[in-house]
Write a protein that holds these residues in place. Structure first.
Motif, PDB file in Angstrom:
ATOM      1  N   ASP A  89       0.841  -1.170   0.056  1.00  0.00           N
ATOM      2  CA  ASP A  89       0.148   0.159   0.093  1.00  0.00           C
ATOM      3  C   ASP A  89       0.942   1.009   0.014  1.00  0.00           C
ATOM      4  O   ASP A  89       0.445   2.317  -0.152  1.00  0.00           O
ATOM      5  CB  ASP A  89      -0.879   0.122   1.289  1.00  0.00           C
ATOM      6  N   THR A  90       2.086   1.295   0.248  1.00  0.00           N
ATOM      7  CA  THR A  90       2.878   2.333   0.033  1.00  0.00           C
ATOM      8  C   THR A  90       2.961   2.865  -1.221  1.00  0.00           C
ATOM      9  O   THR A  90       3.243   2.522  -2.154  1.00  0.00           O
ATOM     10  CB  THR A  90       4.696   1.711   0.499  1.00  0.00           C
ATOM     11  N   ALA A  91       2.745   4.190  -1.207  1.00  0.00           N
ATOM     12  CA  ALA A  91       2.657   5.123  -2.255  1.00  0.00           C
ATOM     13  C   ALA A  91       2.159   6.567  -1.878  1.00  0.00           C
ATOM     14  O   ALA A  91       1.838   6.656  -0.855  1.00  0.00           O
ATOM     15  CB  ALA A  91       1.302   4.542  -3.032  1.00  0.00           C
ATOM     16  N   VAL A  92       2.063   7.481  -2.919  1.00  0.00           N
ATOM     17  CA  VAL A  92       1.398   8.745  -2.877  1.00  0.00           C
ATOM     18  C   VAL A  92       0.043   8.446  -3.029  1.00  0.00           C
ATOM     19  O   VAL A  92      -0.270   8.197  -4.344  1.00  0.00           O
ATOM     20  CB  VAL A  92       2.211   9.862  -3.624  1.00  0.00           C
ATOM     21  N   TYR A  93      -0.501   9.028  -2.206  1.00  0.00           N
ATOM     22  CA  TYR A  93      -2.269   9.032  -2.335  1.00  0.00           C
ATOM     23  C   TYR A  93      -2.647  10.434  -2.758  1.00  0.00           C
ATOM     24  O   TYR A  93      -2.428  11.490  -2.173  1.00  0.00           O
ATOM     25  CB  TYR A  93      -2.710   8.549  -1.091  1.00  0.00           C
ATOM     26  N   TYR A  94      -3.607  10.393  -3.843  1.00  0.00           N
ATOM     27  CA  TYR A  94      -4.175  11.447  -4.462  1.00  0.00           C
ATOM     28  C   TYR A  94      -5.744  11.304  -4.458  1.00  0.00           C
ATOM     29  O   TYR A  94      -6.399  10.430  -4.722  1.00  0.00           O
ATOM     30  CB  TYR A  94      -3.645  11.669  -6.049  1.00  0.00           C
ATOM     31  N   CYS A  95      -6.356  12.826  -4.182  1.00  0.00           N
ATOM     32  CA  CYS A  95      -7.667  12.868  -4.187  1.00  0.00           C
ATOM     33  C   CYS A  95      -7.967  13.494  -5.636  1.00  0.00           C
ATOM     34  O   CYS A  95      -7.022  14.136  -6.207  1.00  0.00           O
ATOM     35  CB  CYS A  95      -7.992  14.039  -3.303  1.00  0.00           C
ATOM     36  N   ASN A  96      -9.110  13.233  -6.090  1.00  0.00           N
ATOM     37  CA  ASN A  96      -9.547  13.601  -7.699  1.00  0.00           C
ATOM     38  C   ASN A  96     -10.769  13.625  -7.820  1.00  0.00           C
ATOM     39  O   ASN A  96     -11.658  13.143  -7.124  1.00  0.00           O
ATOM     40  CB  ASN A  96      -9.007  12.099  -8.584  1.00  0.00           C
ATOM     41  N   VAL A  97     -11.147  14.747  -8.812  1.00  0.00           N
ATOM     42  CA  VAL A  97     -12.568  15.106  -9.064  1.00  0.00           C
ATOM     43  C   VAL A  97     -12.469  15.331 -10.575  1.00  0.00           C
ATOM     44  O   VAL A  97     -11.366  15.922 -11.064  1.00  0.00           O
ATOM     45  CB  VAL A  97     -13.077  16.246  -8.182  1.00  0.00           C
ATOM     46  N   VAL A  98     -13.568  15.040 -11.156  1.00  0.00           N
ATOM     47  CA  VAL A  98     -13.753  15.409 -12.821  1.00  0.00           C
ATOM     48  C   VAL A  98     -14.708  16.573 -12.581  1.00  0.00           C
ATOM     49  O   VAL A  98     -15.900  16.053 -12.400  1.00  0.00           O
ATOM     50  CB  VAL A  98     -14.066  14.215 -13.555  1.00  0.00           C
ATOM     51  N   VAL A  99     -14.604  17.684 -13.040  1.00  0.00           N
ATOM     52  CA  VAL A  99     -15.603  18.635 -12.841  1.00  0.00           C
ATOM     53  C   VAL A  99     -15.904  19.091 -14.507  1.00  0.00           C
ATOM     54  O   VAL A  99     -15.121  19.355 -15.206  1.00  0.00           O
ATOM     55  CB  VAL A  99     -15.184  19.897 -12.170  1.00  0.00           C
ATOM     56  N   ALA A 100     -17.283  19.277 -14.525  1.00  0.00           N
ATOM     57  CA  ALA A 100     -17.962  19.513 -15.740  1.00  0.00           C
ATOM     58  C   ALA A 100     -17.897  21.210 -16.005  1.00  0.00           C
ATOM     59  O   ALA A 100     -18.429  21.868 -15.115  1.00  0.00           O
ATOM     60  CB  ALA A 100     -19.094  18.971 -16.100  1.00  0.00           C
ATOM     61  N   VAL A 101     -17.285  21.743 -16.905  1.00  0.00           N
ATOM     62  CA  VAL A 101     -17.330  23.239 -17.108  1.00  0.00           C
ATOM     63  C   VAL A 101     -17.796  23.429 -18.677  1.00  0.00           C
ATOM     64  O   VAL A 101     -16.790  23.212 -19.523  1.00  0.00           O
ATOM     65  CB  VAL A 101     -16.118  23.808 -16.741  1.00  0.00           C
ATOM     66  N   LEU A 102     -18.753  24.019 -18.973  1.00  0.00           N
ATOM     67  CA  LEU A 102     -19.116  24.456 -20.465  1.00  0.00           C
ATOM     68  C   LEU A 102     -18.971  23.278 -21.148  1.00  0.00           C
ATOM     69  O   LEU A 102     -18.210  23.167 -22.355  1.00  0.00           O
ATOM     70  CB  LEU A 102     -18.183  25.537 -21.058  1.00  0.00           C
ATOM     71  N   SER A 103     -19.602  22.473 -20.803  1.00  0.00           N
ATOM     72  CA  SER A 103     -19.602  20.892 -21.683  1.00  0.00           C
ATOM     73  C   SER A 103     -18.233  20.126 -21.752  1.00  0.00           C
ATOM     74  O   SER A 103     -18.244  19.312 -22.441  1.00  0.00           O
ATOM     75  CB  SER A 103     -20.310  21.046 -22.930  1.00  0.00           C
ATOM     76  N   LYS A 104     -17.192  20.875 -21.141  1.00  0.00           N
ATOM     77  CA  LYS A 104     -15.979  20.027 -21.198  1.00  0.00           C
ATOM     78  C   LYS A 104     -15.757  19.515 -19.752  1.00  0.00           C
ATOM     79  O   LYS A 104     -15.971  20.147 -18.779  1.00  0.00           O
ATOM     80  CB  LYS A 104     -15.031  20.902 -21.468  1.00  0.00           C
ATOM     81  N   LEU A 105     -14.819  18.326 -19.622  1.00  0.00           N
ATOM     82  CA  LEU A 105     -14.676  17.849 -18.434  1.00  0.00           C
ATOM     83  C   LEU A 105     -13.106  17.976 -18.254  1.00  0.00           C
ATOM     84  O   LEU A 105     -12.253  18.094 -18.858  1.00  0.00           O
ATOM     85  CB  LEU A 105     -14.673  16.312 -18.425  1.00  0.00           C
ATOM     86  N   TYR A 106     -12.919  18.438 -16.893  1.00  0.00           N
ATOM     87  CA  TYR A 106     -11.713  18.782 -16.358  1.00  0.00           C
ATOM     88  C   TYR A 106     -11.329  17.908 -15.447  1.00  0.00           C
ATOM     89  O   TYR A 106     -12.167  17.837 -14.102  1.00  0.00           O
ATOM     90  CB  TYR A 106     -11.596  20.228 -15.886  1.00  0.00           C
ATOM     91  N   LYS A 107     -10.155  17.174 -14.970  1.00  0.00           N
ATOM     92  CA  LYS A 107      -9.574  16.469 -14.208  1.00  0.00           C
ATOM     93  C   LYS A 107      -8.847  16.983 -13.118  1.00  0.00           C
ATOM     94  O   LYS A 107      -7.993  17.567 -13.739  1.00  0.00           O
ATOM     95  CB  LYS A 107      -9.160  15.252 -14.551  1.00  0.00           C
ATOM     96  N   TYR A 108      -9.164  17.055 -11.940  1.00  0.00           N
ATOM     97  CA  TYR A 108      -8.271  17.941 -10.808  1.00  0.00           C
ATOM     98  C   TYR A 108      -7.678  17.127  -9.842  1.00  0.00           C
ATOM     99  O   TYR A 108      -8.207  15.993  -9.376  1.00  0.00           O
ATOM    100  CB  TYR A 108      -9.088  19.003 -10.129  1.00  0.00           C
ATOM    101  N   TRP A 109      -6.464  17.365  -9.486  1.00  0.00           N
ATOM    102  CA  TRP A 109      -5.768  16.483  -8.497  1.00  0.00           C
ATOM    103  C   TRP A 109      -5.127  17.253  -7.498  1.00  0.00           C
ATOM    104  O   TRP A 109      -5.072  18.306  -7.480  1.00  0.00           O
ATOM    105  CB  TRP A 109      -4.468  15.720  -9.133  1.00  0.00           C
TER     106      TRP A 109
END
Length: 119
Positions: A89-109
Motif C-alpha cells: 500500500d506504500t504510495a503517494v495517495y491523491y484525491c481526484n475530481v472530474v468537474v464539468a465546465v461548459l460541456s468540457k470535463l476537467y480532471k483535478y488532482w
C-alpha cells in the motif's frame, strides 16, 4: 478547484491511517470523488471512488475489505480509511475530481500525501 490531502505518514504493517481531502472551488456535493495512488515506478491507479450522495462506492480489488471511502458534504471533505495496511500500500495517495465546465470535463488532482508501510 483546490484539493488538499492530509493524513499520510509512516506506519507498520497491520496498522491504520485515515486520509482526508478538503475540497474547494466547486459544488462538492454535486460530484463523485475518488482516491488514486501511485507507487514508485508504477502507474497511478484508482483506489476507491464514491458517488456525490455517497450512495455507491467502487474499490480496487487489492483494497476491498480493508479500505473505506466516505464523504462529509457539509465539510466538503472526502476520506479514505485504510485498515490492515500492507507494504504494497506504500504510495503517494491523491484525491481526484472530474468537474464539468461548459460541456468540457476537467480532471483535478491534489498535491498528494505519502503513505509508507514498513516495519
Amino acid at each position: 478547484v483546490q484539493l488538499v490531502e492530509s493524513g499520510g505518514g509512516l506506519v507498520q504493517p497491520g496498522e491504520s491511517l485515515r486520509l482526508s481531502c478538503a475540497a474547494s472551488g466547486f459544488t462538492f456535493s454535486s460530484y463523485d470523488m475518488s482516491w488514486y495512488r501511485q507507487a514508485p515506478g508504477k502507474e497511478r491507479e484508482l483506489v476507491a471512488a464514491l458517488t456525490s450522495a455517497g450512495s455507491s462506492t467502487k474499490y480496487a480489488d487489492s483494497v476491498k475489505g480493508r479500505f473505506t471511502i466516505s464523504r462529509d458534504n457539509a465539510k466538503n471533505t472526502v476520506y479514505l480509511q485504510m485498515n490492515s495496511l500492507k507494504a504494497d500500500d506504500t504510495a503517494v495517495y491523491y484525491c481526484n475530481v472530474v468537474v464539468a465546465v461548459l460541456s468540457k470535463l476537467y480532471k483535478y488532482w491534489g498535491q498528494g500525501t505519502q503513505v509508507t508501510v514498513s516495519s
